[in-house]
Write a protein that holds these residues in place. Sequence first.
Motif, short mmCIF file in Angstrom:
data_model
loop_
_atom_site.label_atom_id
_atom_site.label_comp_id
_atom_site.label_asym_id
_atom_site.label_seq_id
_atom_site.Cartn_x
_atom_site.Cartn_y
_atom_site.Cartn_z
N THR A 10 43.79 36.46 40.52
CA THR A 10 42.91 36.62 39.37
C THR A 10 41.72 37.46 39.79
N ALA A 11 41.57 38.63 39.15
CA ALA A 11 40.40 39.48 39.39
C ALA A 11 39.27 38.95 38.51
N LYS A 12 38.09 38.83 39.10
CA LYS A 12 36.93 38.35 38.34
C LYS A 12 35.79 39.34 38.51
N THR A 13 35.27 39.81 37.38
CA THR A 13 34.15 40.73 37.42
C THR A 13 33.06 40.26 36.46
N HIS A 14 31.86 40.75 36.72
CA HIS A 14 30.72 40.51 35.85
C HIS A 14 30.19 41.89 35.48
N SER A 25 32.37 42.47 41.31
CA SER A 25 33.40 41.44 41.43
C SER A 25 32.79 40.22 42.12
N ASN A 26 33.40 39.07 41.84
CA ASN A 26 32.87 37.83 42.42
C ASN A 26 33.00 37.80 43.94
N ASP A 27 33.96 38.56 44.51
CA ASP A 27 34.12 38.59 45.97
C ASP A 27 33.27 39.68 46.62
#
Length: 138
Positions: A10-14, A25-27
């Motif tokens: 799951t890619a997560k971005t803000h 990205s959260n990472d």
Amino acid sequence: MNNIEKVIYTAKTHTVGGREGSAKSNDKKLDITLSTPRSDRKGTNPEQLFAAGWSACYLGAMGLVAKKLGILLPKDVFIDAEVDLGMIGEAYQLQTRFYISLPGIPKDIAEKLTELAHQTCPYSKAIKGNINVSTTLI
């Protein structure tokens, strides 16, 4: 539409500010400034990101297909991807062109690889029937 049975990643971005904002990205591996096409503002635009993401995914899919068919892809395979942002009447629309180099692969096999890669690549599946896509072997 079918639900995914097993999530692999799951890619997560803000993202803030839209085309004149930024995305992280959260990472913390992605931290970019966004700008509109043809802007003097530093940064990239969503169309460039789409072209890079889709062509990278497509190359991966081509590698999977080649492996299944027992074909060794050349190390210098590449895709030049072009994504147009345009209008149909008052509606925004995308269209794409892939220029694919598969040196040393016979044309009939290269055509089969490109066709099967579109059937495998999640990006290609997501846009199928929604935008014009052109694939050219170079």
